[in-house]
Design an enzyme around this catalytic site. Structure first.
Site, mmCIF file in Angstrom:
data_model
loop_
_atom_site.group_PDB
_atom_site.id
_atom_site.type_symbol
_atom_site.label_atom_id
_atom_site.label_comp_id
_atom_site.label_asym_id
_atom_site.label_seq_id
_atom_site.Cartn_x
_atom_site.Cartn_y
_atom_site.Cartn_z
ATOM 1 N NE ARG A 99 70.163 16.930 147.385
ATOM 2 C CZ ARG A 99 71.710 16.622 147.536
ATOM 3 N NH1 ARG A 99 72.225 17.752 147.260
ATOM 4 N NH2 ARG A 99 71.967 15.445 147.682
ATOM 5 N NE ARG B 240 72.797 13.399 144.391
ATOM 6 C CZ ARG B 240 74.008 13.692 145.225
ATOM 7 N NH1 ARG B 240 74.707 14.298 145.063
ATOM 8 N NH2 ARG B 240 74.196 12.622 146.194
ATOM 9 C CG ASP C 279 75.438 17.886 145.227
ATOM 10 O OD1 ASP C 279 75.097 17.971 146.408
ATOM 11 O OD2 ASP C 279 76.387 17.135 144.786
ATOM 12 C CG ASP D 108 78.857 18.974 146.582
ATOM 13 O OD1 ASP D 108 78.147 19.183 147.298
ATOM 14 O OD2 ASP D 108 79.161 17.953 145.791
#
Ligand code: X6L
Ligand code: MG
Ligand code: MG
Length: 163
Positions: free
Chosen positions: A87, A96, A99, A101
């Site tokens: 990334r 992207r 990701d 989270d």
């Protein structure tokens, strides 16, 4: 020594390159990480891009993990895996490759300079709630609200399709 095991939820997203491979590689890397056990995986969803940057649709999914890592260590694991998968942090909120989270960490609330858990905007984001409701609908996200309850009130569920 932190020996407590906590159930946490992670949200994954990709909208560049081979999105399916990035998501799979990220989940494999999470499984291989010392102190993280992946116990649930949602379907993948095709989701319209949310936010101010025009970009391609996303592939989003969620996983549940049992972990003995602290919230901050869990975040560091996620960021390290993003980096390992190549990334590049370019435009804020832009496209992207991967990701990851931290959405929920048990019922623990974290508010510091690097981490907010439960993720403060997850209840407005159908691309998070739709996959999470598939694997952990009764998770509490604060204010007495469950994931399934938040999803009922969430606009913009249309446009999201299971892959
Ligand atoms: C005003 C200002 C309104 C900012 C919204 C919303 C910013 C979402 C960032 C916002 C705002 C985000 C994904 C995505 C992004 C994803 C889908 C973000 C970070 N990540 N869209 N947009 N899936 N579908 O994973 O969530 S950028
Ligand atoms: Mg995100
Ligand atoms: Mg992120």
């Amino acid at each position: 020594m932190q020996s407590n095991v906590v159930m946490a939820a992670l949200g994954l997203g990709s909208n560049m390159g081979d999105t399916k491979s990035y998501i799979e590689a990220a989940i494999s890397a999470l499984s291989a990480f010392e102190g993280i056990e992946v116990v649930g995986r949602s379907s993948d969803y095709r989701t319209p891009p949310w936010g101010p940057v025009p970009q391609d649709d996303y592939r989003n999914c969620c996983v549940t993990v049992k972990t003995h890592l602290s919230p901050k260590r869990l975040l560091e694991a996620c960021l390290g895996i993003e980096k390992q998968l190549g990334r590049v942090r370019d435009e804020r909120w832009g496209p992207r490759t991967i990701d990851i989270d931290v959405l929920l960490y048990g019922e623990t609330r974290v508010e510091d300079d690097v981490l907010s858990v439960p993720h403060p905007r997850m209840m407005e984001r159908a691309f998070v709630l739709v996959p999470l409701a598939e694997i952990w609908p009764n998770a509490l996200i604060g204010g007495g609200l469950t994931v399934a309850g938040a999803l009922e009130k969430c606009p913009d569920k249309n446009g999201i399709s299971k892959l």
